[in-house]
Scaffold this motif. Structure first.
Motif, mmCIF file in Angstrom:
data_model
loop_
_atom_site.group_PDB
_atom_site.id
_atom_site.type_symbol
_atom_site.label_atom_id
_atom_site.label_comp_id
_atom_site.label_asym_id
_atom_site.label_seq_id
_atom_site.Cartn_x
_atom_site.Cartn_y
_atom_site.Cartn_z
ATOM 1 N N GLU A 8 41.841 44.407 42.448
ATOM 2 C CA GLU A 8 41.969 44.718 43.876
ATOM 3 C C GLU A 8 43.335 44.364 44.439
ATOM 4 O OE1 GLU A 8 39.853 40.688 45.577
ATOM 5 O OE2 GLU A 8 38.594 42.384 45.023
ATOM 6 N N THR A 9 43.670 45.087 45.494
ATOM 7 C CA THR A 9 44.892 44.849 46.253
ATOM 8 C C THR A 9 44.493 44.704 47.715
ATOM 9 O OG1 THR A 9 46.153 46.219 44.723
ATOM 10 C CG2 THR A 9 47.158 45.774 46.869
ATOM 11 N N GLY A 10 44.944 43.617 48.352
ATOM 12 C CA GLY A 10 44.643 43.410 49.766
ATOM 13 C C GLY A 10 45.320 44.454 50.645
ATOM 14 N N ILE A 11 44.596 44.903 51.696
ATOM 15 C CA ILE A 11 45.157 45.918 52.593
ATOM 16 C C ILE A 11 45.100 45.477 54.058
ATOM 17 C CG2 ILE A 11 44.795 47.865 51.053
ATOM 18 C CD1 ILE A 11 42.209 48.499 52.601
ATOM 19 N N VAL A 12 44.720 44.224 54.291
ATOM 20 C CA VAL A 12 44.709 43.681 55.654
ATOM 21 C C VAL A 12 45.514 42.390 55.657
ATOM 22 C CG1 VAL A 12 42.487 44.717 56.252
ATOM 23 C CG2 VAL A 12 42.549 42.399 55.294
ATOM 24 N N ASN A 13 45.872 41.908 56.839
ATOM 25 C CA ASN A 13 46.635 40.663 56.883
ATOM 26 C C ASN A 13 45.755 39.477 56.475
ATOM 27 O OD1 ASN A 13 45.425 39.368 59.216
ATOM 28 N ND2 ASN A 13 46.523 40.827 60.494
ATOM 29 N N LYS A 14 46.401 38.387 56.110
ATOM 30 C CA LYS A 14 45.713 37.217 55.562
ATOM 31 C C LYS A 14 44.674 36.647 56.529
ATOM 32 C CE LYS A 14 46.726 32.760 53.302
ATOM 33 N NZ LYS A 14 45.355 32.457 53.194
ATOM 34 N N LYS A 15 44.964 36.655 57.820
ATOM 35 C CA LYS A 15 44.022 36.106 58.799
ATOM 36 C C LYS A 15 42.694 36.871 58.760
ATOM 37 C CE LYS A 15 43.531 34.999 63.690
ATOM 38 N NZ LYS A 15 44.150 35.036 65.018
ATOM 39 N N ILE A 16 42.754 38.179 58.705
ATOM 40 C CA ILE A 16 41.536 38.989 58.621
ATOM 41 C C ILE A 16 40.867 38.785 57.269
ATOM 42 C CG2 ILE A 16 40.640 41.348 58.537
ATOM 43 C CD1 ILE A 16 42.852 42.063 60.594
ATOM 44 N N PHE A 17 41.658 38.843 56.188
ATOM 45 C CA PHE A 17 41.129 38.681 54.836
ATOM 46 C C PHE A 17 40.367 37.362 54.704
ATOM 47 C CE2 PHE A 17 41.317 37.497 50.402
ATOM 48 C CZ PHE A 17 41.081 38.685 49.740
ATOM 49 N N ASP A 18 40.979 36.283 55.182
ATOM 50 C CA ASP A 18 40.386 34.950 55.028
ATOM 51 C C ASP A 18 39.050 34.801 55.750
ATOM 52 O OD1 ASP A 18 42.458 34.218 53.406
ATOM 53 O OD2 ASP A 18 43.484 32.967 54.899
ATOM 54 N N LEU A 31 25.892 36.698 42.240
ATOM 55 C CA LEU A 31 26.015 37.459 40.990
ATOM 56 C C LEU A 31 25.814 36.551 39.777
ATOM 57 C CD1 LEU A 31 29.069 39.829 41.652
ATOM 58 C CD2 LEU A 31 26.639 40.428 41.650
ATOM 59 N N ILE A 32 26.392 35.372 39.820
ATOM 60 C CA ILE A 32 26.240 34.410 38.724
ATOM 61 C C ILE A 32 24.763 34.059 38.557
ATOM 62 C CG2 ILE A 32 26.718 32.036 38.000
ATOM 63 C CD1 ILE A 32 29.502 32.419 39.435
ATOM 64 N N ASN A 33 24.093 33.774 39.668
ATOM 65 C CA ASN A 33 22.671 33.404 39.620
ATOM 66 C C ASN A 33 21.784 34.542 39.124
ATOM 67 O OD1 ASN A 33 23.154 30.789 40.489
ATOM 68 N ND2 ASN A 33 22.984 31.344 42.640
ATOM 69 N N GLN A 34 22.251 35.783 39.251
ATOM 70 C CA GLN A 34 21.500 36.948 38.777
ATOM 71 C C GLN A 34 21.820 37.290 37.318
ATOM 72 O OE1 GLN A 34 22.417 40.094 41.582
ATOM 73 N NE2 GLN A 34 21.834 38.802 43.302
ATOM 74 N N GLY A 35 22.682 36.498 36.676
ATOM 75 C CA GLY A 35 22.987 36.693 35.266
ATOM 76 C C GLY A 35 24.168 37.600 34.959
ATOM 77 N N HIS A 36 24.999 37.911 35.953
ATOM 78 C CA HIS A 36 26.144 38.797 35.742
ATOM 79 C C HIS A 36 27.398 38.070 35.244
ATOM 80 C CE1 HIS A 36 24.169 42.353 37.316
ATOM 81 N NE2 HIS A 36 23.689 41.612 38.299
ATOM 82 N N GLU A 37 27.325 36.736 35.104
ATOM 83 C CA GLU A 37 28.432 35.922 34.575
ATOM 84 C C GLU A 37 29.754 36.195 35.292
ATOM 85 O OE1 GLU A 37 28.586 35.514 30.277
ATOM 86 O OE2 GLU A 37 26.557 36.366 30.138
ATOM 87 N N ALA A 38 29.709 36.360 36.595
ATOM 88 C CA ALA A 38 30.891 36.749 37.384
ATOM 89 C C ALA A 38 31.928 35.642 37.465
ATOM 90 C CB ALA A 38 30.447 37.152 38.795
ATOM 91 N N LYS A 39 33.179 36.079 37.532
ATOM 92 C CA LYS A 39 34.320 35.187 37.758
ATOM 93 C C LYS A 39 35.252 35.923 38.716
ATOM 94 C CE LYS A 39 33.986 33.451 33.022
ATOM 95 N NZ LYS A 39 32.683 32.992 33.260
ATOM 96 N N THR A 40 35.831 35.186 39.665
ATOM 97 C CA THR A 40 36.719 35.819 40.627
ATOM 98 C C THR A 40 37.961 34.974 40.808
ATOM 99 O OG1 THR A 40 36.805 36.881 42.807
ATOM 100 C CG2 THR A 40 35.690 34.754 42.702
ATOM 101 N N GLY A 41 39.051 35.608 41.194
ATOM 102 C CA GLY A 41 40.285 34.879 41.429
ATOM 103 C C GLY A 41 41.339 35.793 42.014
ATOM 104 N N TYR A 42 42.496 35.213 42.278
ATOM 105 C CA TYR A 42 43.577 35.983 42.890
ATOM 106 C C TYR A 42 44.852 35.791 42.090
ATOM 107 C CZ TYR A 42 44.731 31.420 44.885
ATOM 108 O OH TYR A 42 45.034 30.095 45.043
ATOM 109 N N TRP A 43 45.794 36.716 42.277
ATOM 110 C CA TRP A 43 47.076 36.648 41.586
ATOM 111 C C TRP A 43 47.927 35.551 42.216
ATOM 112 C CZ3 TRP A 43 45.087 39.196 38.054
ATOM 113 C CH2 TRP A 43 44.557 40.461 38.179
ATOM 114 N N GLY A 44 48.590 34.786 41.396
ATOM 115 C CA GLY A 44 49.432 33.707 41.883
ATOM 116 C C GLY A 44 50.758 34.167 42.459
ATOM 117 N N ASP A 45 51.182 35.378 42.120
ATOM 118 C CA ASP A 45 52.514 35.799 42.526
ATOM 119 C C ASP A 45 52.549 36.888 43.603
ATOM 120 O OD1 ASP A 45 51.456 37.695 40.822
ATOM 121 O OD2 ASP A 45 53.254 37.922 39.611
ATOM 122 N N TYR A 46 51.412 37.481 43.954
ATOM 123 C CA TYR A 46 51.394 38.468 45.029
ATOM 124 C C TYR A 46 49.957 38.736 45.459
ATOM 125 C CZ TYR A 46 50.220 41.852 41.348
ATOM 126 O OH TYR A 46 49.617 42.517 40.325
#
Length: 88
Positions: A8-18, A31-46
């Motif tokens: 994903e790429t953010g398309i709104v300003n940080k205040k709205i996103f947060d 998702l994890i509790n439903q067995g989908h083994e989900a992991k999420t995170g963000y890019w460190g550089d942009y």
């Protein structure tokens, strides 16, 4: 179950996103509790990030990501791909 990745790429300003980050975290925990083994995170550089999860099919993966609060609230543009693991 195969792995899928939502890039994903953010398309709104940080205040709205947060505003939607707590709901996104809850969504991922569900998702994890439903067995989908989900992991999420963000890019460190942009802006942007990734959600990695298991689903039975591409159709199920699409249904899952359409419920992500970041998508529901138009905070990100995304690509969805099946991730075919070569070496574990």
């Amino acid at each position: 179950m195969p792995w899928f990745v939502k890039i994903e790429t953010g398309i709104v300003n940080k205040k709205i996103f947060d505003q939607y980050v707590p709901a996104h975290k809850k969504y991922v925990l569900d998702l994890i509790n439903q067995g989908h083994e989900a992991k999420t995170g963000y890019w460190g550089d942009y802006g942007g990030g990734m959600l990695l999860f298991k689903a039975a099919s591409l159709e199920e993966a699409e249904t899952i990501i359409k419920k992500d609060p970041l998508i529901v609230n138009n905070c990100v543009e995304y690509e969805l791909h099946e991730w075919c693991i070569v070496v574990e």
